[in-house]
Enzyme design. Structure first.
Site, short mmCIF file in Angstrom:
data_model
loop_
_atom_site.label_atom_id
_atom_site.label_comp_id
_atom_site.label_asym_id
_atom_site.label_seq_id
_atom_site.Cartn_x
_atom_site.Cartn_y
_atom_site.Cartn_z
N GLU A 253 -1.79 -1.09 -12.44
CA GLU A 253 -1.41 -0.60 -11.21
C GLU A 253 -0.77 0.91 -11.28
OE1 GLU A 253 1.90 -2.48 -7.89
OE2 GLU A 253 1.32 -3.43 -9.54
N LYS A 270 -0.45 -7.20 -4.84
CA LYS A 270 0.21 -8.50 -4.71
C LYS A 270 -0.72 -9.51 -4.26
CE LYS A 270 4.64 -8.42 -5.48
NZ LYS A 270 5.20 -9.33 -6.52
#
Length: 448
Positions: A253, A270
């Site tokens: 990420e 997410k």
């Protein structure tokens, strides 16, 4: 005095580990690793050593080291002053790093920025932040198949001498016992229930609840990093070591990227599903994630939080979301990934952006400050580097940082891993507990 940098071609290697093996035992050696050739999406590797200065910050915000003029300031101002002390004449180049800061900003640095509290206890004793000031680097561009040494003429002679030495072989690594979690299922369930009570009371919309796993080890952490990298190559990996302390990060990420033209990007993750054992099962899990209203809701909440964070330092009207809840697949998991972009306001710099958005909303919850307070109340120990950021800030204004998830931290003969996930009103305790394990089970297996 201004130092003139030169860019010298080196033989290209599709894997950065060969070059870094020649540097890893030097003082302050750092590797920002794109995970190539196995990881999709990564383009650049950056590695260096022997920083001109190192600046550390403790959890009370006290700054140590650096250069004259960096003490007595808040952490990010001190780091900006350290960066400003590097006087380089840089050539025109597409390479992302031509000298500057490389290091980490741990999650617990957030205690210096917001009224978080102090209920959880420190277990890992790394500084809250450590950055080095580097005036040279080896940069690999995998898109173009090129490797470059960025250095002054004097530094280039030094580095080429280091590269002529034989690499030190990695000693064996092994765990002395299996990983043990600090929470069992019932302990996690009690904390899950507390989060649900906070959500129903209106305190928060989402909380990222994590748990820590630890194991004693012996041997060479560089060998451990190579195991992890083989098990789960990712585009924002990193290796940093100092004595008996080290960070072994396999993050997928991006937190914040910033270009010298002021354009910025963040890519919050997410929503997670494991990869399937068969092609059919893998496709089903990916489709299930893409259609999940609960996972999309988690992602959208964090996108809104990040839009607000970026809006504090961006030109009004420039913040936009070109991708919302896009499906991305990695070696061990599927993720929902969004992209938020903007343009820095005049007079703002990359470290202003980092300070405004730190720590990343994808690993706190919303609203951020209240989420951090609840995390401090419910998680038994502090997160240390986990959920902080690793990366660089270049003298020209370039910055790229990761969210330090899928990250092992070594300290005092023990290796620590964390797994977490976002909890919302309709979360299921068993599914969430399993997700914390799914995210790091492959890391544990590689090390055990």
């Amino acid at each position: 005095m201004t130092t003139r940098l030169e860019i010298t071609p080196l033989p290209y290697q599709d894997d950065p580990l060969g070059y870094f093996a020649l540097l890893r035992n030097r003082p302050g050696s750092v590797l920002l690793d794109s995970g190539r050739p196995a990881a999709p999406g990564g383009r650049y590797d950056i590695m260096s050593s022997d920083p001109l200065a190192t600046l550390t910050v403790d959890e009370q915000g006290q700054v140590s080291g650096g250069v004259p003029g960096t003490s007595g300031h808040d952490p990010f101002t001190a780091q900006q002053r350290l960066l400003d002390s590097l006087s380089l004449e840089t050539p025109d180049s597409h390479l992302p790093f031509l000298g500057g800061l490389i290091g980490y900003w741990g999650y617990d640095l957030g205690r210096c920025l917001e009224p978080v509290g102090g209920r959880s206890q420190p277990v890992v004793h790394l500084p809250a932040s450590r950055v080095g000031l580097y005036d040279w680097a080896v940069v690999q561009d995998h898109e173009k198949g090129e490797t470059w040494l960025v250095a002054s003429a004097e530094r280039r002679i030094q580095v080429m001498e280091w590269f002529e030495a034989a690499p030190a072989p990695a000693a064996p690594f092994r765990l002395l016992a299996p990983f043990q979690g600090e929470l069992d299922h019932s302990g996690y369930a009690r904390r899950f229930k507390a989060v649900q009570n906070y959500i129903r009371a209106g305190d928060c919309y989402q909380i990222n609840l994590a748990q820590r796993f630890s194991a004693p080890f012996t041997g060479d952490l560089w060998a451990a990093y190579q195991r992890l990298r083989h098990a789960t190559p990712t585009p924002f990996s990193a290796y940093m070591a100092w004595g008996n302390q080290a960070i072994l990060s396999l993050s997928p990420e991006r937190f914040l990227g910033c270009h010298d033209d002021g354009g910025i990007e963040t890519r919050p993750i997410k929503g997670t599903r494991p990869r399937g054992r068969t092609l059919e099962e893998d496709r089903r899990l990916a489709q299930e994630l893409a259609a999940s209203l609960k996972d999309r809701a988690e992602n959208v909440m964090i996108v809104d939080l990040l839009r607000n964070d970026l809006g504090r330092v961006c030109r009004p009207g420039s913040v936009r979301v070109p991708q919302l809840c896009g499906l991305e697949s990695y070696a061990n998991v599927h993720h929902l990934v969004s992209i938020v972009r903007g343009d820095l306001a005049p007079g703002r710099q990359a470290l202003d952006l980092l300070a405004a958005a730190f720590p990343g909303g994808s690993i706190t919850g919303a609203p951020k400050v209240r989420a951090m307070q609840i995390i401090d109340e419910l998680e038994p120990s502090r997160r240390s580097v986990y959920c902080g950021s690793l990366g660089y800030v270049d003298v020209r204004g370039h910055m790229d940082t990761s969210i330090a998830i899928r990250t092992a931290v070594a300290d005092a003969g023990r290796l620590h891993l964390w797994g977490g996930g976002g909890l919302v009103a309709d979360s299921d305790v068993n599914a969430e507990y399993t997700e914390t394990l799914d995210k790091i089970r492959h890391l544990m297996k590689a090390l055990e």
